[in-house]
Scaffold this motif. Structure first.
Motif, PDB file in Angstrom:
ATOM      1  N   GLY A   1       0.719  -1.167  -0.103  1.00 27.10           N
ATOM      2  CA  GLY A   1       0.187   0.254  -0.063  1.00 27.10           C
ATOM      3  C   GLY A   1       0.787   1.293  -0.145  1.00 27.10           C
ATOM      4  O   GLY A   1       2.110   1.261   0.370  1.00 27.10           O
ATOM      5  N   GLY A   2       0.445   2.328  -0.319  1.00 31.84           N
ATOM      6  CA  GLY A   2       1.106   3.619  -0.631  1.00 31.84           C
ATOM      7  C   GLY A   2       1.933   3.597  -1.547  1.00 31.84           C
ATOM      8  O   GLY A   2       2.002   2.657  -2.658  1.00 31.84           O
ATOM      9  N   TYR A   3       2.781   4.568  -1.677  1.00 28.72           N
ATOM     10  CA  TYR A   3       3.866   4.500  -2.893  1.00 28.72           C
ATOM     11  C   TYR A   3       5.212   4.539  -2.301  1.00 28.72           C
ATOM     12  O   TYR A   3       5.591   4.955  -1.300  1.00 28.72           O
ATOM     13  N   GLU A   4       6.181   4.167  -3.233  1.00 33.14           N
ATOM     14  CA  GLU A   4       7.825   4.135  -2.967  1.00 33.14           C
ATOM     15  C   GLU A   4       8.265   4.780  -4.133  1.00 33.14           C
ATOM     16  O   GLU A   4       7.954   4.789  -5.373  1.00 33.14           O
ATOM     17  N   TRP A   5       9.318   5.535  -3.696  1.00 31.90           N
ATOM     18  CA  TRP A   5      10.208   6.239  -4.837  1.00 31.90           C
ATOM     19  C   TRP A   5      11.197   5.250  -5.269  1.00 31.90           C
ATOM     20  O   TRP A   5      12.208   4.858  -4.518  1.00 31.90           O
ATOM     21  N   LEU A   6      11.093   4.935  -6.701  1.00 35.53           N
ATOM     22  CA  LEU A   6      11.798   3.610  -7.377  1.00 35.53           C
ATOM     23  C   LEU A   6      12.646   4.211  -8.606  1.00 35.53           C
ATOM     24  O   LEU A   6      11.914   4.943  -9.457  1.00 35.53           O
ATOM     25  N   PRO A   7      13.713   3.688  -8.812  1.00 35.33           N
ATOM     26  CA  PRO A   7      14.249   4.107 -10.154  1.00 35.33           C
ATOM     27  C   PRO A   7      13.518   3.466 -11.424  1.00 35.33           C
ATOM     28  O   PRO A   7      13.332   2.289 -11.335  1.00 35.33           O
ATOM     29  N   VAL A   8      13.374   4.282 -12.220  1.00 33.26           N
ATOM     30  CA  VAL A   8      12.484   3.898 -13.534  1.00 33.26           C
ATOM     31  C   VAL A   8      13.343   3.901 -14.680  1.00 33.26           C
ATOM     32  O   VAL A   8      13.092   3.440 -15.809  1.00 33.26           O
ATOM     33  N   ALA A   9      14.305   4.766 -14.564  1.00 35.14           N
ATOM     34  CA  ALA A   9      15.149   4.963 -15.859  1.00 35.14           C
ATOM     35  C   ALA A   9      16.758   5.404 -15.245  1.00 35.14           C
ATOM     36  O   ALA A   9      16.771   6.105 -14.339  1.00 35.14           O
ATOM     37  N   THR A  10      17.704   4.886 -16.098  1.00 35.47           N
ATOM     38  CA  THR A  10      19.111   5.465 -15.714  1.00 35.47           C
ATOM     39  C   THR A  10      19.753   5.990 -16.989  1.00 35.47           C
ATOM     40  O   THR A  10      19.534   5.582 -18.162  1.00 35.47           O
ATOM     41  N   GLY A  11      20.752   6.912 -16.885  1.00 31.25           N
ATOM     42  CA  GLY A  11      21.499   7.252 -18.022  1.00 31.25           C
ATOM     43  C   GLY A  11      20.804   7.682 -19.348  1.00 31.25           C
ATOM     44  O   GLY A  11      19.761   8.648 -19.079  1.00 31.25           O
TER      45      GLY A  11
END
Length: 101
Positions: free
Chosen positions: A53-63
């Motif tokens: 539940g809720g949201y997490e800040w996750l990496p979705v793209a790099t470089g």
């Protein structure tokens, strides 16, 4: 958020403006190369719904993939804000400042 970053000696900027009241946010974290890690990449964080539940800040793209992600995401959601941060430990700053929900 940008004032906190800039007042703390870092750099923060709006790369793309979204809707002032309904826009979501993605954050580009500029990599800081060091002698120990000379080849680091920029990272784009986006809030993703978490299984608990809720949201997490996750990496979705790099470089180099960041520009393409932004283009596709803004095509689907023109209200999306893109913020750039160049500060030490930016991922922790984003989680603390924008929260997990």
């Amino acid at each position: 958020m940008l004032r906190r970053v800039n007042n703390g000696g870092g750099f923060g900027a709006v790369l793309a403006r979204g809707d002032a009241t309904a826009g979501s946010i993605a954050v580009v974290i500029r990599a800081r190369a060091t002698a120990d890690l000379p080849e680091v990449e920029d990272v784009l964080l986006s809030p993703m719904f978490a299984a608990a539940g809720g949201y997490e800040w996750l990496p979705v793209a790099t470089g180099a993939a960041i520009a393409g992600w932004i283009e596709r995401a803004r095509g689907r959601d023109p209200d999306l804000w893109i913020i750039e941060l160049d500060i030490p430990d930016a991922a922790r700053f984003v989680a603390e400042t924008l929260g997990d929900d």
